[in-house]
Design an enzyme around this catalytic site. Structure first.
Site, mmCIF file in Angstrom:
data_model
loop_
_atom_site.group_PDB
_atom_site.id
_atom_site.type_symbol
_atom_site.label_atom_id
_atom_site.label_comp_id
_atom_site.label_asym_id
_atom_site.label_seq_id
_atom_site.Cartn_x
_atom_site.Cartn_y
_atom_site.Cartn_z
ATOM 1 N N HIS A 1 0.843 -1.203 0.000
ATOM 2 C CA HIS A 1 0.000 0.000 0.000
ATOM 3 C C HIS A 1 0.877 1.251 0.000
ATOM 4 C CE1 HIS A 1 0.016 1.151 4.358
ATOM 5 N NE2 HIS A 1 0.026 -0.136 4.615
ATOM 6 N N ASP B 1 5.844 1.835 6.852
ATOM 7 C CA ASP B 1 4.481 1.319 6.651
ATOM 8 C C ASP B 1 3.795 2.209 5.613
ATOM 9 O OD1 ASP B 1 1.978 0.239 6.803
ATOM 10 O OD2 ASP B 1 1.635 0.700 8.909
ATOM 11 N N GLU C 1 -5.078 2.156 2.330
ATOM 12 C CA GLU C 1 -5.104 0.976 3.202
ATOM 13 C C GLU C 1 -5.335 1.373 4.645
ATOM 14 O OE1 GLU C 1 -3.321 -2.214 5.828
ATOM 15 O OE2 GLU C 1 -2.813 -0.114 5.696
ATOM 16 N N GLU C 2 -4.658 2.459 5.060
ATOM 17 C CA GLU C 2 -4.676 2.849 6.477
ATOM 18 C C GLU C 2 -6.062 3.306 6.958
ATOM 19 O OE1 GLU C 2 -2.392 2.259 8.479
ATOM 20 O OE2 GLU C 2 -0.520 2.139 7.351
ATOM 21 N N ASP D 1 3.645 -6.037 3.594
ATOM 22 C CA ASP D 1 3.431 -4.961 4.570
ATOM 23 C C ASP D 1 4.441 -5.097 5.703
ATOM 24 O OD1 ASP D 1 2.176 -2.810 5.934
ATOM 25 O OD2 ASP D 1 0.213 -3.437 5.220
ATOM 26 N N HIS E 1 3.920 2.887 12.932
ATOM 27 C CA HIS E 1 3.007 4.041 12.984
ATOM 28 C C HIS E 1 3.587 5.214 13.767
ATOM 29 C CE1 HIS E 1 -1.097 2.462 11.454
ATOM 30 N NE2 HIS E 1 -0.088 1.895 10.824
#
Ligand SMILES: [Zn+2]
Length: 355
Positions: free
Chosen positions: A62, A176, A208-209, A231, A317
């Site tokens: 992603h 990410d 995606e998030e 991922d 994150h």
């Protein structure tokens, strides 16, 4: 691991819904390696390489990253943010961010660390993201407007890509999931002059998030027989976690289960046999919070034989997370060996393994 490609991917700003900088980097490197570049209607990129047998394999990474948009600007020129994706409020204070205007101008700002509530307990309370401010160092709202700032402009962590003190450890913004985007690109590059049995679709999926949205549209567009989401997975090898068995440097990860999907058992066994045969280091793990593009990919049409392959990631994150080169290289080797090995007969055996 190609640092030129990965650095360019990590430095690109690609908040969910604003991913074009990232897909353009992917396109630049993949176009010479594939037969065609396509897009879904949300902006996901799908690079297509023709095979010799009627089976379709989709790889996704992603392209979006977590961040915020301008919700409002007050008279003093402070920006009040609206978050997109799961930010950790405790990791934001005093971090540098980049705002991208509609015209593509880049403005540096700092996330403010004020504790405005008198009840705020220092070092105990965390200011919710929506109550934090972004300080662009101006006198007024008008100053920001004159610079082209508007409601809805994306704000992402400022670019960063740094090899640490053992060269295997690399910290960056947005691992990410620029890890996944990089694996997609580097797999396409590695197979440039290699004939493979499947039609291969190398995708950079958007959004995606915020709910696997590009994975859904790309899945419907391709209808893959086999799909692999690439991922990061949060590892637990820091001093704070006594378990610590899922660690950096022990190989790529075959993800058995998370909240969005359960891996196809036949495909897991097949990939693990490939790892053993080619001496590729791998780990198996599962997580009880979070998921990947596989959450949508495995249930396209009649279903797609699916797994997620991940890279362990420390401080996921946050603005500066860490991966290990050897883990990335393991994933890349596994993907290349898999695409050279898979064919229609082996797909049929995978399908039969569930009957
Ligand atoms: Zn991700």
């Amino acid at each position: 691991m190609n640092d030129v490609v990965l650095k360019e991917l990590c430095l690109a700003d690609g908040l969910s819904g604003y991913e074009k900088e990232v897909t353009r980097v992917m396109k630049k490197y993949m176009a010479p390696c594939v037969d065609e570049i396509r897009y879904d209607n949300l902006g996901s990129l799908v690079a297509y390489k023709k095979g010799s047998e009627p089976l379709k394999v989709l790889l996704t990474g992603h392209v979006d990253e977590i961040g915020m948009v301008v919700r409002s600007i007050d008279e003093k020129g402070y920006v009040h943010p609206h978050q997109l994706g799961t930010l950790f409020a405790h990791s934001l204070g005093a971090q540098e961010v980049t705002l991208t205007t509609r015209e593509g101008k880049k403005l540096k700002g700092i996330i403010g660390t004020h504790a405005k509530d008198p009840q705020f307990q220092l070092n105990k309370d965390t200011i919710p993201v929506q109550d934090q401010i972004v300080d662009f160092g101006v006198y007024s709202k008008k100053d920001l407007e004159d610079l082209g700032v508007r409601i809805g402009d994306p704000i992402t962590p400022s670019g960063y890509y740094q090899e640490l003190n053992h060269p295997d450890f690399v910290a960056a913004k947005a691992w990410d999931d620029r890890v996944g985007a990089g694996l997609v690109v580097e797999t396409a590059m590695a197979l440039k002059d290699v004939k493979v049995a499947p039609d291969v679709y190398f995708a950079g999926t958007v959004q995606e998030e915020v709910g696997l949205r590009g994975a859904k549209t790309v899945g419907q567009m391709v209808e893959p027989d086999i799909s692999i989401a690439l991922d990061v997975y949060p590892c637990n090898d820091t001093t704070n976690d006594p378990k610590g068995e899922y660690a950096l440097g022990k190989g790529c990860t075959i993800c058995l289960a998370d909240t969005s999907s359960i891996a196809h058992t036949g495909l897991v066994q097949y990939l693990e046999e490939l790892c053993e045969k080619h001496g590729i280091a791998y780990q198996e793990t599962m997580i009880s919070r979070g998921g990947t593009d596989s959450g949508e990919l495995h249930r396209v049409g009649k279903g797609s034989v699916n797994v997620s392959i991940a890279i362990p990631n420390r401080y996921v994150h946050t603005q500066r997370s860490i991966i290990n080169r050897q883990d990335y290289q393991s994933a890349l080797s596994l993907l290349v060996e898999f695409l050279k090995d898979i064919n229609l007969e082996k797909l049929q055996a995978l399908l039969a393994s569930k009957q």
